[in-house]
Motif scaffolding. Structure first.
Motif, short mmCIF file in Angstrom:
data_model
loop_
_atom_site.label_atom_id
_atom_site.label_comp_id
_atom_site.label_asym_id
_atom_site.label_seq_id
_atom_site.Cartn_x
_atom_site.Cartn_y
_atom_site.Cartn_z
N GLU A 134 0.99 -1.00 0.20
CA GLU A 134 0.12 -0.01 -0.01
C GLU A 134 1.01 1.35 -0.18
OE1 GLU A 134 -3.89 1.37 2.44
OE2 GLU A 134 -2.25 0.73 3.56
N GLU A 135 1.87 1.19 0.60
CA GLU A 135 2.87 2.37 0.77
C GLU A 135 3.44 2.68 -0.54
OE1 GLU A 135 5.70 1.40 3.93
OE2 GLU A 135 4.08 1.37 5.30
N HIS A 136 3.80 1.93 -1.26
CA HIS A 136 4.21 1.84 -2.69
C HIS A 136 3.42 1.85 -3.65
CE1 HIS A 136 7.48 0.62 0.22
NE2 HIS A 136 8.60 1.00 -0.95
N ASP A 137 2.03 1.59 -3.58
CA ASP A 137 1.00 1.75 -4.52
C ASP A 137 1.22 2.92 -5.46
OD1 ASP A 137 -1.69 0.33 -5.38
OD2 ASP A 137 -2.18 2.59 -5.16
N LYS A 138 1.01 2.67 -6.94
CA LYS A 138 1.10 3.50 -7.78
C LYS A 138 0.02 4.41 -8.39
CE LYS A 138 5.50 1.20 -9.65
NZ LYS A 138 6.03 0.30 -10.80
N GLY A 139 -1.11 3.97 -7.67
CA GLY A 139 -2.26 4.68 -8.02
C GLY A 139 -2.66 4.45 -9.38
N GLU A 140 -3.17 5.75 -10.38
CA GLU A 140 -3.55 5.47 -11.33
C GLU A 140 -2.46 4.90 -12.46
OE1 GLU A 140 -4.78 9.25 -12.93
OE2 GLU A 140 -6.56 9.55 -11.40
N MET A 141 -1.15 4.90 -12.26
CA MET A 141 -0.20 4.43 -12.92
C MET A 141 0.01 2.76 -12.39
SD MET A 141 0.37 6.48 -14.90
CE MET A 141 1.71 5.84 -15.93
N THR A 142 -0.87 2.30 -11.86
CA THR A 142 -0.64 0.75 -11.58
C THR A 142 -0.74 0.11 -12.84
OG1 THR A 142 -1.78 0.96 -9.52
CG2 THR A 142 -1.83 -1.20 -10.47
N PHE A 143 0.09 -0.83 -13.29
CA PHE A 143 0.32 -1.51 -14.25
C PHE A 143 0.42 -0.80 -15.92
CE2 PHE A 143 -2.93 -4.31 -12.17
CZ PHE A 143 -2.21 -5.42 -11.72
N GLY A 144 1.34 0.53 -15.35
CA GLY A 144 1.46 1.53 -16.51
C GLY A 144 0.48 2.39 -16.72
N GLY A 145 -0.75 2.33 -16.08
CA GLY A 145 -1.66 3.19 -16.50
C GLY A 145 -2.51 2.85 -17.39
N ALA A 146 -3.85 3.27 -17.64
CA ALA A 146 -4.82 2.77 -18.51
C ALA A 146 -4.18 3.05 -20.10
CB ALA A 146 -6.30 3.41 -18.39
N LYS A 147 -4.65 1.92 -21.19
CA LYS A 147 -4.37 2.23 -22.35
C LYS A 147 -5.81 2.22 -22.98
CE LYS A 147 -2.92 -1.01 -24.98
NZ LYS A 147 -2.15 -2.24 -25.60
N VAL A 148 -6.58 1.57 -22.67
CA VAL A 148 -8.11 1.34 -23.38
C VAL A 148 -9.19 1.89 -22.36
CG1 VAL A 148 -9.79 -0.28 -24.07
CG2 VAL A 148 -7.33 -0.49 -24.44
#
Length: 730
Positions: free
Chosen positions: A238-252
């Motif tokens: 949780e402390e290292h969560d990437k928020g909207e950039m989880t999995f590199g962010g949304a592509k679709v």
């Protein structure tokens, strides 16, 4: 542990002293297992083991001996009972170590991990028949009294990082030992025993790519330690969560709920048909925020290709899912189908190459190379299995895999098992033996059977009959409450359909209820849409719904009676058959349609003009649909006669009128059932068999027509009338 029970954020603290304090030590082990398994974040369905070393009285010597009680093979922590635990003499388990051979050049024993499994039964305490888990030696070799071995997503995330050993020290502050990936078994347990001895102040071991094991002297403290290990890992992620950039962010971008439902209703039968080239599959769809965040992401293609890490995962999900490179903003339905076709073809080629590259001399034959998980950007995850339960668990497991990848990518870089290691788990001789021991599938085990009119009478009996043969049953009726009652009764018998909390995975089980008006095409379309979303398609449709209107009944004119009779008894069957055919064509799989007509269609008699002529038309509808729907679908008719018991066509007033008409004695004080029995027995005397005709008789014939046993019969009317010679073909 340093976290107060009220401060857990990522697991639920479910231990209740008022319950646990009243339990024996063995009952406390079962209780601990149940409260651990109740939280899906702690361990997946069927995964994990718990144990306790307890003093028991030896039935032969009367002496006190140490016995290891450990959750047995095939059990589930959430639902485990005492009988799901194997019990083994701890002393005999210790002695088994002497049977193990010298190491070979790969560092593994040659005597055979699999052979050791067969030795466990020599250690059984009190002839306990429960098969022992492969993890039994792990629990035996840890000296502490209580041991938990679990597969939490948060912990597997750390165990799947490229720098997992260093993170073990960092995340848990030196309180956890570390063992790299090893296939579960005796040798892995020996390595864990060494790690346990080398780090005497540790409270657990992180098992690379696998999960963790922890221990304590008391059952409650072992439970709390398990929670601490998981909560600590989850907080670190949780402390290292990437928020909207989880999995590199949304592509679709995701489709709207309405657009996704429309697409899936059209797509699932097509996908089911393509996948079912060897055997049929049942679908489960997950389209919640968690699933969509992954499938829509930039990193989804890369991570999907890596596959899963935890052995429990890919035993269900195969080594990797099929990712379909679809973008709903630019691709239409035809493009999706084209990409699915190409993707499945390529997947099968690659799977065979994986098998050929990794197989050993004694490997089992290659299994179906089709994917069991399909990822579609903008749409979600579709899991497939031999039944709804398996497809739901497969989807659940891939949901776990997503969470593992999310956690690993947040703190480091995700790594999967090497292909050879993955293969050796997937094609493990013990797993193959387990598959071979499974009972033969029931005749309709992979079929979705829609029974229209399932609320009572012939329809309800038919729903029960096909369910007995393993079918997934859609109980459809004009009265939703009646349909739901039938579905609930079937679910109580054949198992509860349980969705996975917080995952968005559909929770239907072996039977569902649907409201439908077969005279309304839109209503029928909506029903089939819901069936498709629940299971992926349809296989058999049995229409038992019908209406009988005697002259003057319900205040209708004769013209109105004709309109209603033909609308329900003829047009209804036509609408259901033609709408079902759209799904059958999309699937390309053999189907069966049964329409319920009546022997009255062939016997002219007074007092049922509208009913009899509508049933005569229904007989010919069967023949016409048999032509129209051939060669994919077999269409046949079921022609009952005077089924009084349980039929809504025989309400009390009609029964009394018939008894009066035929001068059968009765009294007003007779119950409805007594009146029906008298009428049924009267009708029976007019037949050649002299036996009352029941809904069960009709259900048996309906089942026969969809069972595949009459695969070369279509366009025929099967009379179940006890032998009415007036209805004989002329």
């Amino acid at each position: 542990m340093p976290i107060n029970k009220d401060e857990f954020r990522h697991v639920d603290y479910n231990w209740d002293d008022s319950v646990a304090d009243k339990l024996s030590e063995l009952e406390s082990l079962v209780y601990r297992s149940n409260v651990l398994g109740a939280d899906q974040r702690i361990t997946n369905t069927g995964g994990g083991n718990t144990s306790a070393k307890l003093m028991e009285t030896d039935p032969l010597t009367g002496e006190q001996v140490e016995v290891l009680w450990v959750k047995g093979s095939g059990g589930d922590l959430r639902t485990a009972k005492v009988e799901n635990f194997s019990s083994l003499y701890q002393g005999k388990l210790n002695a088994l170590d002497g049977t193990y051979q010298a190491r070979d050049d790969k560092g593994y024993k040659q005597a055979g991990e699999d052979a050791m499994i067969g030795m466990y039964k020599h250690c059984n305490f009190c002839l306990n028949p429960r098969a022992s888990s492969i993890d039994t030696p792990l629990h035996s070799m840890i000296a502490d009294k209580h041991v938990d071995h679990l597969h939490p997503n948060a912990v597997i995330s750390i165990a799947s990082c490229k720098d997992q050993e260093a993170l073990t020290e960092k995340v848990w502050g030196g309180k956890m030992a570390y063992v790299p990936w090893m296939r579960p078994g005796w040798e892995a347990a020996k390595v864990c025993e060494e790690a346990y001895a080398a780090k005497p102040d540790s409270i657990g071991i992180l098992l690379g790519q696998h999960g963790h094991t922890n221990w304590e002297s008391e059952s409650k403290s072992c439970y709390e330690t398990s929670l601490w290990v998981i909560e600590t890992a989850a907080r670190y992620i949780e402390e290292h969560d990437k928020g909207e950039m989880t999995f590199g962010g949304a592509k679709v971008e995701s489709l709207s709920d309405e657009a996704r439902t429309e697409l899936l209703a059209k797509f699932l039968p097509v996908a089911r048909g393509i996948l079912s080239n060897k055997v049929k599959f049942i679908a489960t769809v997950q389209s919640d925020e968690t699933a969509l965040r992954f499938v829509n992401s930039v990193d989804a293609p890369r991570l999907a290709k890596l596959g899963t890490s935890c052995p429990d995962h890919f035993l269900r999900t195969k080594i990797q899912p099929l990712y379909v490179d679809f973008n709903p903003a630019t691709d239409d339905f035809d493009a999706l189908v084209e990409k699915l076709n190409a993707g499945i073809e390529q997947y099968r080629v690659e799977y065979k190459a994986y098998y050929d590259a990794c197989k050993r001399d004694d490997s089992p034959a290659m299994r179906d190379p089709s994917p069991t998980v399909i990822l579609i950007p903008g749409v979600g995850i579709i899991g497939w299995g031999k039944n709804k339960s398996e497809s739901r668990v497969t989807t659940e497991f891939y949901n776990c895999a997503i969470e593992v990848m999310r956690g690993a990518e947040a703190v480091s870089e995700y790594t999967a098992l090497p292909q050879q290691e993955a293969f050796d788990i997937e094609y493990w001789a013990l797993e193959e033996a387990k598959l071979q021991r499974m009972p033969k599938e029931a005749p309709l085990a992979r079929d979705i059977v829609v029974v229209v009119g399932a609320g009572d009478g012939i329809g309800k009996e038919t729903a029960f009959r096909v369910a007995k043969e393993g079918a997934h049953v859609v109980c459809a009726d004009l009265r939703f409450e009646a349909a739901q009652k039938t579905a609930d009764e079937l679910t109580a018998i054949y198992g509860q359909g349980i969705g996975v909390a917080g995952t968005g995975i559909s929770g239907c089980g072996p039977a569902i209820a649907q409201e439908v008006n077969i005279t309304d095409r839109e209503s029928v379309q909506k029903m089939f849409e819901q069936v498709t979303l629940a299971y992926g398609g349809i296989d058999k449709v049995i229409v038992t719904a019908g209406v009988f209107l005697a002259p003057g009944q319900a205040g209708m004119s004769n013209d109105q009676q004709f309109d209603v009779s033909f609308a329900v008894n003829v047009k209804g069957g036509y609408i259901v058959g033609t709408e079902a055919n759209e799904i059958w064509k999309a699937q390309g799989l053999k189907g069966a349609l049964v329409l319920t007509t009546s022997v009255n269609a062939a016997v002219s008699k007074k007092g049922s003009l509208a009913y009899d002529t509508s049933k005569a038309a229904a007989n010919h509808l069967v023949r016409e649909l048999a032509v129209e729907l051939s060669p994919l679908v077999n269409v046949n008719g079921l022609a009952p006669a005077t089924v009084v018991k349980g039929s809504t066509m025989f309400p009390r007033d009609r029964v009394i009128a018939s008894l009066t008409k035929y001068n059968v004695e009765f009294t007003e004080s007779d119950s409805d059932d007594e009146l029906r029995d008298k009428l049924a027995n009267f009708y029976a005397q007019r037949t050649l068999t002299k036996s009352p005709i029941t809904p069960a008789d009709q259900a048996e014939a309906a089942y026969l027509m969809v069972s595949g046993q009459l695969s070369k019969t279509t366009g025929q009317i099967i009379s179940v009338d006890g032998g009415l010679h007036e209805a004989f073909l002329r």
